[in-house]
Design a protein around this motif. Structure first.
Motif, PDB file in Angstrom:
ATOM      1  N   LYS A  97       0.628  -1.224   0.031  1.00 43.76           N
ATOM      2  CA  LYS A  97      -0.090   0.119   0.279  1.00 43.76           C
ATOM      3  C   LYS A  97       0.686   1.186   0.053  1.00 43.76           C
ATOM      4  CE  LYS A  97      -4.309  -2.260   2.118  1.00 43.76           C
ATOM      5  NZ  LYS A  97      -3.716  -3.385   1.984  1.00 43.76           N
ATOM      6  N   LEU A  98       1.798   1.094  -0.431  1.00 42.25           N
ATOM      7  CA  LEU A  98       2.174   2.786  -0.813  1.00 42.25           C
ATOM      8  C   LEU A  98       1.963   3.569  -1.781  1.00 42.25           C
ATOM      9  CD1 LEU A  98       4.901   0.813  -0.293  1.00 42.25           C
ATOM     10  CD2 LEU A  98       6.728   1.676  -1.927  1.00 42.25           C
ATOM     11  N   THR A  99       2.094   5.224  -1.451  1.00 45.32           N
ATOM     12  CA  THR A  99       1.404   5.667  -2.134  1.00 45.32           C
ATOM     13  C   THR A  99       1.631   5.657  -4.139  1.00 45.32           C
ATOM     14  OG1 THR A  99       3.211   7.662  -2.550  1.00 45.32           O
ATOM     15  CG2 THR A  99       1.785   7.554  -0.080  1.00 45.32           C
ATOM     16  N   LYS A 100       0.488   6.929  -4.593  1.00 39.93           N
ATOM     17  CA  LYS A 100       0.328   6.708  -5.528  1.00 39.93           C
ATOM     18  C   LYS A 100       1.761   7.160  -6.540  1.00 39.93           C
ATOM     19  CE  LYS A 100      -2.537  10.567  -5.590  1.00 39.93           C
ATOM     20  NZ  LYS A 100      -3.405  11.495  -6.368  1.00 39.93           N
ATOM     21  N   GLU A 101       2.519   8.378  -5.436  1.00 44.61           N
ATOM     22  CA  GLU A 101       4.081   8.570  -6.095  1.00 44.61           C
ATOM     23  C   GLU A 101       4.848   7.544  -6.108  1.00 44.61           C
ATOM     24  OE1 GLU A 101       0.967  12.259  -5.756  1.00 44.61           O
ATOM     25  OE2 GLU A 101       1.710  10.419  -3.191  1.00 44.61           O
ATOM     26  N   LYS A 102       4.754   6.999  -4.784  1.00 40.99           N
ATOM     27  CA  LYS A 102       5.692   5.755  -4.889  1.00 40.99           C
ATOM     28  C   LYS A 102       5.861   4.680  -5.621  1.00 40.99           C
ATOM     29  CE  LYS A 102       7.828   6.757  -0.337  1.00 40.99           C
ATOM     30  NZ  LYS A 102       7.730   6.138   0.988  1.00 40.99           N
ATOM     31  N   ASN A 115      12.004   9.708  -3.059  1.00 42.62           N
ATOM     32  CA  ASN A 115      11.694   8.250  -2.908  1.00 42.62           C
ATOM     33  C   ASN A 115      12.958   7.401  -3.005  1.00 42.62           C
ATOM     34  OD1 ASN A 115       9.278   9.382  -2.518  1.00 42.62           O
ATOM     35  ND2 ASN A 115       8.805   8.631  -4.693  1.00 42.62           N
ATOM     36  N   ASP A 128      -0.809   5.579 -11.572  1.00 39.37           N
ATOM     37  CA  ASP A 128      -1.215   7.107 -12.063  1.00 39.37           C
ATOM     38  C   ASP A 128      -0.849   7.924 -12.892  1.00 39.37           C
ATOM     39  OD1 ASP A 128      -3.239   6.347  -9.728  1.00 39.37           O
ATOM     40  OD2 ASP A 128      -3.737   8.996  -8.926  1.00 39.37           O
TER      41      ASP A 128
END
Length: 342
Positions: A43-48, A76, A154
């Motif tokens: 569940k890493l962020t969409k940016e990561k 990151n 994304d």
């Protein structure tokens, strides 16, 4: 996005779209697939997620090269979990083939993971995702991996300065030829002809990507010291085809692609695509001559490098035989003269 972009200084750019175009030849899709699966599970962020994809796609270029790539957040690249996922994924693909759905290999892979000195969270995530048959089947199919990547990221497409794109394309160029000075010479040509900013940048970017198709040619052929046979010559001549195939898949790269893939064309239609003189613009002809000159000035496995005078003489002979523009060769003779090059 295009509405607010400065078209004279920027172009639409998406880093993962760009890197996926080169992933076949860099052999980086499988590690990227594993890393993205792990990142999703954790569940890493969409940016990561986007950056972990970019990091693994570009990983074969080397960590030093990665510093020139346009990640969403370069912090990151200092994140322990982020880097552990990437290292683990790269380690797996270096130790296992994954091109066949082999039960024996699955068992060996899982035993291998159990022995790795990584966090339990990454191990648990791997065991969970690897329990799905689809995980192993996708690893056999590059097209499925590409679909998986695009469906789970994304869209971080942006307007990016040409200079930033050039930094990245030059890393790919140096991956093909670490000794190349073609970018320096391309800049000198663009300044001599007083290209406008956009035209200069496109010319420079094209000069760094015109040989990317050579990564598809076997090293045994590229580095052969003896004379090539007919079949090997045809294989070597195919590299502009691969250059075109790669660059045509990158969003916004149409002008760059059209310039890059013509570098083996000749005015007498004897090139790879048999284009005639009327098909070749002035910039096409400039880049063709630049590639010839730069190749002659570089040492090859089968010969030493030529000095400036020798290279110009060879090019003048080509011009007399109707292969390239004599007027361009005359200009090269002046602007690339030894004591003028810095």
């Amino acid at each position: 996005l295009r509405k607010f972009m400065d078209k004279k200084k920027q172009m639409v750019f998406n880093l993962n779209n760009f890197l996926l175009a080169f992933s076949e030849v860099l052999k980086s899709k499988k590690a990227t697939y594993i890393a993205l699966n792990l990142a999703l599970n954790l569940k890493l962020t969409k940016e990561k997620l986007a950056d972990i994809c970019s990091y693994n796609l570009a990983f074969p270029l080397g960590k030093e090269a990665l510093s020139n790539f346009d990640f969403i957040d370069k912090k990151n690249l200092e994140d322990k979990l982020f880097l552990d996922i990437c290292e683990f994924s790269q380690n797996l693909t270096q130790n296992f083939d994954f091109s066949k759905n082999d039960l024996t290999q699955k068992l060996k892979c899982k035993k291998f993971v159990e022995k790795q000195g990584i966090s339990n969270s990454i191990k648990d995530a791997f065991f969970e995702i690897s329990n799905k048959l689809s995980f192993w089947l996708d690893l056999e199919n590059d097209s499925e991996i590409v679909m998986f990547i695009y469906s789970n990221l994304d869209d971080f497409t942006k307007a990016l300065d040409f200079e930033e794109i050039l930094k990245m394309t030059n890393e790919l160029h140096l991956f093909v030829n670490k000794q190349s000075e073609i970018l320096k010479r391309a800049s000198k040509i663009a300044d001599f002809f007083e290209f406008e900013h956009k035209d200069k940048q496109i010319f420079l970017i094209a000069s760094t990507l015109q040989n990317i198709g050579k990564l598809y040619i076997l090293k045994a052929i590229m580095e052969k010291k003896e004379l090539l046979n007919g079949e090997e010559i045809d294989i070597l001549k195919s590299y502009p085809y691969h250059t075109k195939r790669v660059l045509s898949s990158i969003m916004g790269f149409a002008d760059i692609c059209n310039l890059s893939f013509k570098v083996q064309e000749r005015l007498d239609a004897s090139g790879s695509f048999a284009l005639t003189s009327k098909d070749l613009s002035f910039k096409d002809r400039l880049l063709i001559c630049l590639v010839i000159y730069s190749a002659l000035r570089e040492k090859r496995a089968y010969r030493e490098d030529f000095n400036h005078e020798e290279a110009i003489k060879i090019m003048k002979d080509d011009a007399k035989n109707g292969k390239i523009d004599e007027s361009i060769v005359d200009i090269f003779e002046k602007i690339f003269e030894e004591n003028l090059e810095s």
